[in-house]
Design an enzyme around this catalytic site. Sequence first.
Site, PDB file in Angstrom:
ATOM      1  N   GLY A  42       7.782 -55.843  -0.010  1.00 61.90           N
ATOM      2  CA  GLY A  42       7.880 -54.667   0.842  1.00 61.90           C
ATOM      3  C   GLY A  42       6.835 -53.621   0.517  1.00 61.90           C
ATOM      4  N   GLY A  69       3.361 -56.710  -1.440  1.00 61.22           N
ATOM      5  CA  GLY A  69       3.364 -58.083  -0.948  1.00 61.22           C
ATOM      6  C   GLY A  69       4.668 -58.402  -0.230  1.00 61.22           C
ATOM      7  N   GLY A  97      -2.734 -55.747   4.609  1.00 60.55           N
ATOM      8  CA  GLY A  97      -2.668 -54.396   4.067  1.00 60.55           C
ATOM      9  C   GLY A  97      -3.423 -53.396   4.924  1.00 60.55           C
ATOM     10  CG  ASP A  98      -7.393 -54.076   5.463  1.00 62.99           C
ATOM     11  OD1 ASP A  98      -7.333 -53.347   4.457  1.00 62.99           O
ATOM     12  OD2 ASP A  98      -8.008 -55.150   5.494  1.00 62.99           O
ATOM     13  CB  SER A 101       0.843 -53.218   0.083  1.00 71.57           C
ATOM     14  OG  SER A 101       0.460 -52.450   1.200  1.00 71.57           O
TER      15      SER A 101
END
Length: 315
Positions: free
Chosen positions: A225, A222, A251-252, A220
């Site tokens: 992308g 942020g 992110g999860d 990830s």
Amino acid sequence: MILTVTPNPSLDRTYEVPSLDRGQVVRATGERMDPGGKGVNVSRAVAAAGQRTVAVLPLGGAPGALVADLLDAQGIEVARVPVAGATRSNIALAEADGVLTKINAPGPELSADEQESLLETVRAQSVDASWIACCGSLPRGLAPSWYAALVARAHAAGTRIALDTSGPALLAALRERPDVVKPNAEELAEAVGRPLTTVGDAVKAAEELREMGAGAVLASLGGDGQVLVGASGAWFGSARVDVVRSNVGAGDSSLAGFLIAGGDGPEALASAVAHGAAAVQLPGSVMPTPGDLDPAAVTVTAEVPVDRALREPVS
């Protein structure tokens, strides 16, 4: 079924505030209380997508009981491992401009018996699992090699495993060849020991993690992308986001989307990007439902823009 393992779960309180003024009384405009921890969030996102999930959690004290109750209310099965210490409570302050301040408690220290009970519970619950997602920091008492032991046991049982952790725990686990690892940009830079300033830097770092043992790397970046680097190549994914409300659990949610879509290839990356983009537009750590997703806003390409500068470079 996707089985999640969160060695250090939490009870999370999120307050929305206009701005954070140090030393002043700040009046919240909204608040939420959610079961927390990276693996817990993956389970919540999987459940929000209408898929079955089981969350393996060491829980103790009143906060632990409340975490179990909150998950039960969301229809998530909990495989509880009783521990003597109280489950930690965390606080997040989400400002109107998208800035998030988090205060994370250390959590209980797990005894040797509690550690083994946690591993045994994962083994027992993994019989029907298509994936095991092991996520988050390790609590006090667990050595960095604990995740490595868990990966080894999962592979011995024939189950695919995705790992979302960082630092020594990530590096130690790589020798057991987890099927997928999901670092963010900071964790990726830490793992390779150098800054990331372009998308190409992130891809090269992901390739190095594969050389160290990772089957695939879902990174990830942020607002810049996500990249997926696996045995069959590299892909870059991004999405249009109109308003960022909170990046807690984004992110999860991405990892959940990736695993729901099979955990391999550009289609899984597109699902990861769609879930992450939807999550940041929701308050607190609310997980997106299928109705929140906007697949049309997602772009995935094998023509990775290696020279594109990261808007949030990692030093």
